[in-house]
Structure formats: C-alpha cells, structure tokens
Motif scaffolding. Sequence first.
Motif, PDB file in Angstrom:
ATOM      1  N   ALA A 167      -5.185   4.154  -6.656  1.00 17.49           N
ATOM      2  CA  ALA A 167      -6.118   3.147  -6.156  1.00 17.49           C
ATOM      3  C   ALA A 167      -7.467   3.383  -6.806  1.00 17.49           C
ATOM      4  O   ALA A 167      -7.875   4.531  -7.039  1.00 17.49           O
ATOM      5  CB  ALA A 167      -6.247   3.230  -4.637  1.00 17.49           C
ATOM      6  N   PHE A 205       0.923   8.305  -0.728  1.00 18.26           N
ATOM      7  CA  PHE A 205      -0.284   9.082  -0.465  1.00 18.26           C
ATOM      8  C   PHE A 205      -1.356   8.233   0.213  1.00 18.26           C
ATOM      9  O   PHE A 205      -2.240   8.760   0.889  1.00 18.26           O
ATOM     10  CB  PHE A 205      -0.808   9.737  -1.749  1.00 18.26           C
ATOM     11  CG  PHE A 205      -1.743   8.886  -2.579  1.00 18.26           C
ATOM     12  CD1 PHE A 205      -3.101   9.164  -2.603  1.00 18.26           C
ATOM     13  CD2 PHE A 205      -1.268   7.820  -3.336  1.00 18.26           C
ATOM     14  CE1 PHE A 205      -3.973   8.396  -3.371  1.00 18.26           C
ATOM     15  CE2 PHE A 205      -2.124   7.059  -4.102  1.00 18.26           C
ATOM     16  CZ  PHE A 205      -3.480   7.337  -4.122  1.00 18.26           C
ATOM     17  N   LEU A 206      -1.291   6.913   0.022  1.00 21.77           N
ATOM     18  CA  LEU A 206      -2.120   5.989   0.792  1.00 21.77           C
ATOM     19  C   LEU A 206      -1.333   5.613   2.041  1.00 21.77           C
ATOM     20  O   LEU A 206      -0.194   5.135   1.936  1.00 21.77           O
ATOM     21  CB  LEU A 206      -2.422   4.728  -0.026  1.00 21.77           C
ATOM     22  CG  LEU A 206      -3.119   4.926  -1.368  1.00 21.77           C
ATOM     23  CD1 LEU A 206      -3.059   3.635  -2.176  1.00 21.77           C
ATOM     24  CD2 LEU A 206      -4.572   5.336  -1.157  1.00 21.77           C
ATOM     25  N   ARG A 207      -1.942   5.803   3.190  1.00 18.43           N
ATOM     26  CA  ARG A 207      -1.187   5.612   4.433  1.00 18.43           C
ATOM     27  C   ARG A 207      -1.851   4.575   5.335  1.00 18.43           C
ATOM     28  O   ARG A 207      -3.058   4.638   5.578  1.00 18.43           O
ATOM     29  CB  ARG A 207      -1.053   6.948   5.170  1.00 18.43           C
ATOM     30  CG  ARG A 207      -0.162   7.934   4.416  1.00 18.43           C
ATOM     31  CD  ARG A 207      -0.067   9.257   5.140  1.00 18.43           C
ATOM     32  NE  ARG A 207       1.002  10.063   4.609  1.00 18.43           N
ATOM     33  CZ  ARG A 207       0.897  10.859   3.558  1.00 18.43           C
ATOM     34  NH1 ARG A 207      -0.255  10.957   2.929  1.00 18.43           N
ATOM     35  NH2 ARG A 207       1.924  11.562   3.140  1.00 18.43           N
ATOM     36  N   GLU A 219      -8.316  13.365   0.190  1.00 15.02           N
ATOM     37  CA  GLU A 219      -9.114  13.987  -0.865  1.00 15.02           C
ATOM     38  C   GLU A 219      -8.490  15.354  -1.112  1.00 15.02           C
ATOM     39  O   GLU A 219      -8.478  16.216  -0.231  1.00 15.02           O
ATOM     40  CB  GLU A 219     -10.577  14.136  -0.432  1.00 15.02           C
ATOM     41  CG  GLU A 219     -11.351  12.837  -0.418  1.00 15.02           C
ATOM     42  CD  GLU A 219     -11.692  12.345  -1.822  1.00 15.02           C
ATOM     43  OE1 GLU A 219     -11.732  13.168  -2.752  1.00 15.02           O
ATOM     44  OE2 GLU A 219     -11.913  11.132  -1.984  1.00 15.02           O
ATOM     45  N   VAL A 225       0.841  -1.202   0.000  1.00 11.80           N
ATOM     46  CA  VAL A 225       0.000   0.000   0.000  1.00 11.80           C
ATOM     47  C   VAL A 225       0.874   1.250   0.000  1.00 11.80           C
ATOM     48  O   VAL A 225       0.607   2.216  -0.730  1.00 11.80           O
ATOM     49  CB  VAL A 225      -0.941   0.003   1.216  1.00 11.80           C
ATOM     50  CG1 VAL A 225      -1.660   1.354   1.339  1.00 11.80           C
ATOM     51  CG2 VAL A 225      -1.962  -1.130   1.114  1.00 11.80           C
ATOM     52  N   GLU A 231       2.373  16.426   2.868  1.00 13.38           N
ATOM     53  CA  GLU A 231       1.772  16.523   1.545  1.00 13.38           C
ATOM     54  C   GLU A 231       2.211  17.789   0.813  1.00 13.38           C
ATOM     55  O   GLU A 231       2.242  18.873   1.388  1.00 13.38           O
ATOM     56  CB  GLU A 231       0.240  16.529   1.660  1.00 13.38           C
ATOM     57  CG  GLU A 231      -0.349  15.206   2.093  1.00 13.38           C
ATOM     58  CD  GLU A 231      -0.456  14.227   0.938  1.00 13.38           C
ATOM     59  OE1 GLU A 231      -0.297  14.644  -0.226  1.00 13.38           O
ATOM     60  OE2 GLU A 231      -0.697  13.039   1.212  1.00 13.38           O
ATOM     61  N   TYR A 239      -6.666   7.698   3.070  1.00  9.43           N
ATOM     62  CA  TYR A 239      -6.218   8.344   1.836  1.00  9.43           C
ATOM     63  C   TYR A 239      -6.793   9.754   1.767  1.00  9.43           C
ATOM     64  O   TYR A 239      -7.857  10.042   2.321  1.00  9.43           O
ATOM     65  CB  TYR A 239      -6.581   7.533   0.586  1.00  9.43           C
ATOM     66  CG  TYR A 239      -8.041   7.406   0.246  1.00  9.43           C
ATOM     67  CD1 TYR A 239      -8.696   8.388  -0.501  1.00  9.43           C
ATOM     68  CD2 TYR A 239      -8.764   6.283   0.630  1.00  9.43           C
ATOM     69  CE1 TYR A 239     -10.025   8.260  -0.849  1.00  9.43           C
ATOM     70  CE2 TYR A 239     -10.104   6.141   0.287  1.00  9.43           C
ATOM     71  CZ  TYR A 239     -10.729   7.128  -0.453  1.00  9.43           C
ATOM     72  OH  TYR A 239     -12.058   6.991  -0.787  1.00  9.43           O
ATOM     73  N   LEU A 256      -6.620   2.261   7.138  1.00 12.05           N
ATOM     74  CA  LEU A 256      -5.953   2.856   5.983  1.00 12.05           C
ATOM     75  C   LEU A 256      -6.578   4.217   5.731  1.00 12.05           C
ATOM     76  O   LEU A 256      -7.792   4.378   5.840  1.00 12.05           O
ATOM     77  CB  LEU A 256      -6.125   1.927   4.782  1.00 12.05           C
ATOM     78  CG  LEU A 256      -5.410   2.216   3.469  1.00 12.05           C
ATOM     79  CD1 LEU A 256      -5.276   0.928   2.667  1.00 12.05           C
ATOM     80  CD2 LEU A 256      -6.163   3.246   2.630  1.00 12.05           C
ATOM     81  N   ARG A 286      -8.148   7.349  -7.488  1.00 10.92           N
ATOM     82  CA  ARG A 286      -7.406   8.289  -6.657  1.00 10.92           C
ATOM     83  C   ARG A 286      -5.923   8.063  -6.915  1.00 10.92           C
ATOM     84  O   ARG A 286      -5.472   6.923  -7.005  1.00 10.92           O
ATOM     85  CB  ARG A 286      -7.724   8.085  -5.167  1.00 10.92           C
ATOM     86  CG  ARG A 286      -9.154   8.455  -4.800  1.00 10.92           C
ATOM     87  CD  ARG A 286      -9.407   9.947  -4.953  1.00 10.92           C
ATOM     88  NE  ARG A 286     -10.787  10.327  -4.613  1.00 10.92           N
ATOM     89  CZ  ARG A 286     -11.793  10.359  -5.466  1.00 10.92           C
ATOM     90  NH1 ARG A 286     -11.594  10.014  -6.732  1.00 10.92           N
ATOM     91  NH2 ARG A 286     -12.996  10.723  -5.086  1.00 10.92           N
ATOM     92  N   TRP A 319      -9.823  13.720   4.706  1.00  7.07           N
ATOM     93  CA  TRP A 319      -9.319  12.354   4.617  1.00  7.07           C
ATOM     94  C   TRP A 319     -10.478  11.378   4.537  1.00  7.07           C
ATOM     95  O   TRP A 319     -11.565  11.650   5.039  1.00  7.07           O
ATOM     96  CB  TRP A 319      -8.467  12.001   5.838  1.00  7.07           C
ATOM     97  CG  TRP A 319      -7.272  12.861   6.053  1.00  7.07           C
ATOM     98  CD1 TRP A 319      -7.165  13.924   6.907  1.00  7.07           C
ATOM     99  CD2 TRP A 319      -5.989  12.731   5.428  1.00  7.07           C
ATOM    100  NE1 TRP A 319      -5.915  14.466   6.847  1.00  7.07           N
ATOM    101  CE2 TRP A 319      -5.169  13.759   5.948  1.00  7.07           C
ATOM    102  CE3 TRP A 319      -5.470  11.854   4.474  1.00  7.07           C
ATOM    103  CZ2 TRP A 319      -3.842  13.922   5.545  1.00  7.07           C
ATOM    104  CZ3 TRP A 319      -4.155  12.011   4.073  1.00  7.07           C
ATOM    105  CH2 TRP A 319      -3.361  13.032   4.607  1.00  7.07           C
TER     106      TRP A 319
END
Length: 211
Positions: A62, A84-86, A97, A56, A151, A95, A93, A78, A158
């Motif tokens: 994704a 950027f996916l954490r 917006e 991930v 970021e 991600y 999890l 996305r 989120w």
Amino acid sequence: MSLPELTETTSPDRVEQPGSRGEHFLQCALETSDRATRFYSDQVLDHLNPVMAAFVGRMEMAFISTADADGECDSSLRAGAAGFLRVVDSRTLVYPEYRGNGVMASLGNIMENPHVGMLMVDFTEDLIGLHVNGGARIAAVEEFPEFADLEERKVERWVVVTVEEAYIHCRKHIPRMVPVDRVREWGTDDVRRKGGDFFEVKARKRAQVDA
C-alpha cells in the motif's frame, strides 16, 4: 488555460459531498461538476463494503500519504505478505509497522496531523485500485495481540486508520505486472541489501566535502 484564484468568496460552499473546497471549485470552473457528482454518488463510500474489505485482505503493498502540521507531504510504501493489511470492521483498517523503520517520517507526520491517504493497487490480476482516506493513530502492539500472533515478522506498532472515504481508482492507466520470485530481506540492516547508495547521494555529498 488560466484559472481564477481560489478564495473564500469564489469557492463554492462545501456541500454534503466528499472532496475538498478546491476540487469542488475546479469542478465548477472546468465544468465537470455533473461527472464528479455522479462519481461521488456511484463510487464513494464512508466505509469499506465487503468487496473492498476482501480486496484489502489480499493486497501485498500500500502507498501511504501523510503530511505534517505545516502541510509538508510524504509518500511511502508499506509491504508484506497478503493479509498484512487487516480490516477490523467496515470503518477500521490496521497495518503494521515492522522493525527497520528508523526515520519515522510517516509516523512522525501522523503524530502532528492525523489525516492519511492510502492507495492499494492490484497490478497483476484485476488491474484496479482502491483509495482509503481517513484519520490515523499509532497503537501499541498489545492493542491487537490477535494480529501480532499471526505475523512472521516483528511488529513494533500498529497504525489504525478510521475510514472516511473509500473509492475506486480506475484501471485504464494501471500497468499489468508479472510477479517473480525473489528473496525479500525483511528487516535487514545490511546496507547493500537495503539498496546501498543507489542514487549516489552519500557519495556525492562526500565528494563535495572532500572538494
């Protein structure tokens, strides 16, 4: 081959296995129950193991599937820089917006129906995919300040996904792709850079009105 109708009386009881009544019903009808049971046993988790979490963390995109309260579905993409996916922990999890999402189709669905399906695919190296299904909620930026500070793009909110299922997507039909350098117009409002009227929907609608 026609299939019998799925009803409350014909469908199998939901056993202590992943999956829906419909898939268990079809497994019985098509005689694939043994294969499915092996897959559930060997490959399906209710959390992210360390190998999944690392996967991930290096994904740059994704596919997100949601549905509204009536079951009307939407699938969206996305994307962001790797990381950027954490993964907060083995069952959580997150991600972002980013600025630029004005329609809010996915978020609107999540407000009505928290179920979400995520598919992450490595098209370039390992040619493998990871499914993550679970419950989603929308969180304010302030809930994860440690992520927002990392970021480069403006995070507006989120999406927090509680993992209920995590399992492999096999590689046999995944095409290999070669990344190429490109300028990404992150967050742009320029119509041309966003794709303009590529599918000619606006032009055709205008032509119908003019006619």
